[in-house]
Every structure is written in C-alpha cells, then in structure tokens.
Scaffold this active site. Structure first.
Site: not given
Length: 319
Positions: A179, A209-210
C-alpha cells in the site's frame, strides 16, 4: 504567517524482497520530491498528497494503480482515500476496477459529491462520469504479480477457501503489502493524507481492508496531525490505527512515540503488524513499522530523509 512545508511518504510495510528494495526506495524518493515541489510553490497539502500518490500509482514497483495485484477471480480491485484536515472532508473508493489513478477518483468523490465512500460498480460508474483514465488489466498487472497469482491459485481448491488459507487468522505478524501513503503539511498550516492500494494477491473478491476507511487507513485533522497506515488491513481496522495515533498526539504525545505506542498496542491486542507515517500540526514527522521492511521518505527544509530497513535514516539535499 507562512510555515515550512513537509511531506512524508511510505511505499508499504511488508517483507519487501531484495529484488524490489532499490525500486521501492527510489519510488518513495521520487514521490516525496514530486509532492514537495508542489508544496514549495504554495499549493495545498491536498494537491501534494494527490501528486505524490499518483507518482507511486504510476510506478509498477508498488501495489497501487499500475502494479496492482489480482484477486481470486483474476480481477483488479483497488481502494483509495484522501482527506483534508482543514475541514475534515474526505473521499474514498473501494473495489474499483481498472482505474489508473484511484487517488484522483477518491479526490473527485470528496470534491464533487456529498459522499465519503463509493464502492464497486458505483465507483466505476462515477469514474466514467468524471472522466477517470481506465486501463485494461494487462496494463495494470505486472508479470511478477500475475506469476504470484498463478502460483497461489495452483494450491487452492476453491475460491471460498483461498483467502483463509493464504491469510490464516494466526499468521498476521509478518504480513503486509505495498500500500502507498502520504501525509503533507502546506505553507498555510493545512494537513492532508492519502492512501492507495491494489489489495492482496488472491484476496476474496469484494474484500476491503483498512485503506479506504477513515480512521483506519489514515486520518487528517489540522487540530492534531495526519497519519497514513499500511500493513495487515483487518488488524489495522480493528484498532482504528490512524485514529489511535491521532488521539495520542491530541493528548500531547510526539509523532514518533505515538507511532510506536499504537503499533505496539496493535501487535499485542490483535497480533497484527504494519507501519505508519505521521505528521503533527507543528510539522514534526514520525514513522515506524513492525514488518521486516517499509520504504519511506520525508522532506523538510530541502533535506530528504529516507530508509527501508529498521534503524535506517539516510539524508541528502534535494536541490
């Protein structure tokens, strides 16, 4: 009063192999310089964040934009988010497909809609409305990423078991992925953050995801500071890592100590690993990671700092 601008960048916290090490460090340096050049001419932190992340999205060494990985169905699904700390406006996209620069699409969500997050087919429809650049899968996915996907798929019997086998709940300590993320402070004292990702190889389709989640994948508030996170997304989301760090800074903790404290908490509480880059509203940086490596760089006063391995901090003049 004009402030001295600063930008800090990460290229993902994970077990970066030697074959990608030099490219990852070079990529974050280029991105930091691109964003810093924007700040030096008086443009906004939001502009700098977008420019720096676009630089990494266009670099196939990173899992974001060009360089994204394939999900279990052999498709690209990307997430991105951007936030303006002056007014707390934010925009994000999730599970968007075949977009060259998801961070720009996230900014369009922030500035051209009343929403904060648009996902899936709706995100791609919005991309058409705003004229986002679309690329076919074979131009987004590198040969290395496709080979990794093919190898993983050989050992999976069904799509439904693929994700749990690749990422069992007890195997979070050394996980991560590349990321990319940026935090910037401009000359007017405004803070912004952005995060962008191509996800995890062979993930379950639709998995988020986050990264695009405010408070998990990042946060920016002029009152405290800004954060961009990377690592095991489910763990980061469980502890709201970015918000945790911001709360620690609000209570008076410096960015470096807040970073270390929050990541240590995540390791103990949910056995998750990751990394962060952080700025407080005074322009002081922090960066920390609990994975094997994280490519990072920051620039202030025309001095570039960068590193990859634990304990590294190289520096050089950028002009």
């Amino acid at each position: 009063m004009s402030l001295e601008p600063i930008i800090i960048v990460h290229g993902g916290a994970w077990a970066i192999p030697d074959s990608l090490a030099d490219g990852s460090v070079r990529g974050v340096q280029v991105a930091a310089k691109a964003g810093y050049d924007v700040l030096r001419i008086g443009r906004s932190a939001v502009d700098a964040v977008e420019v720096a992340i676009m630089s990494m999205e266009d670099d196939p060494v990173f899992d974001a934009g060009v360089g994204s990985v394939l999900n279990a169905d052999g498709e690209v699904e990307m997430d991105a988010v951007i936030m303006n700390g002056s007014n707390l406006k934010s925009g994000a996209v999730a599970c968007v497909q075949n977009i060259k620069n998801p961070i720009s699409l996230a900014r369009a969500v922030m500035e051209k809609t009343d929403h904060t997050l648009i996902v899936g087919k709706g995100a791609n429809r919005f991309a058409q409305e705003v004229g986002a650049v679309v690329l076919p899968t074979d131009q987004l996915v590198t040969k290395t990423a496709r080979k990794e996907w093919e190898e993983l798929m050989k050992f999976r019997t069904t799509v439904t078991t693929l994700f749990s086998q690749r990422y069992p709940p007890t195997d979070h300590v050394n996980q991560g992925h590349d990321t990319v993320g940026v935090v910037a402070l401009d000359t007017q004292g405004n803070i912004a953050f952005g995060t962008s990702t191509g996800g995890i190889t062979a993930k379950r389709p639709g998995r988020v995801g986050d990264s695009p989640i405010i408070g998990a994948g990042g946060y920016a508030d002029n009152m405290t500071g800004g954060v961009s996170t990377t690592g095991h997304g489910e763990s980061i989301a469980k502890v709201c890592l970015a918000s945790h760090i911001n709360h620690l800074m609000e209570r008076g903790m410096d960015p470096q100590t807040a970073s270390e404290t929050a990541l240590s908490f995540m390791a103990v509480r949910v056995q998750g690993s990751g990394g962060v880059v952080v700025l407080n509203n005074c322009g002081n940086p922090g960066k920390y990671f609990t994975t094997e490596r994280m490519a990072w760089a920051w620039i202030k006063d025309d001095i570039l700092h960068y590193g990859l391995n634990p304990g590294e901090d190289f520096s050089e003049n950028v002009h």
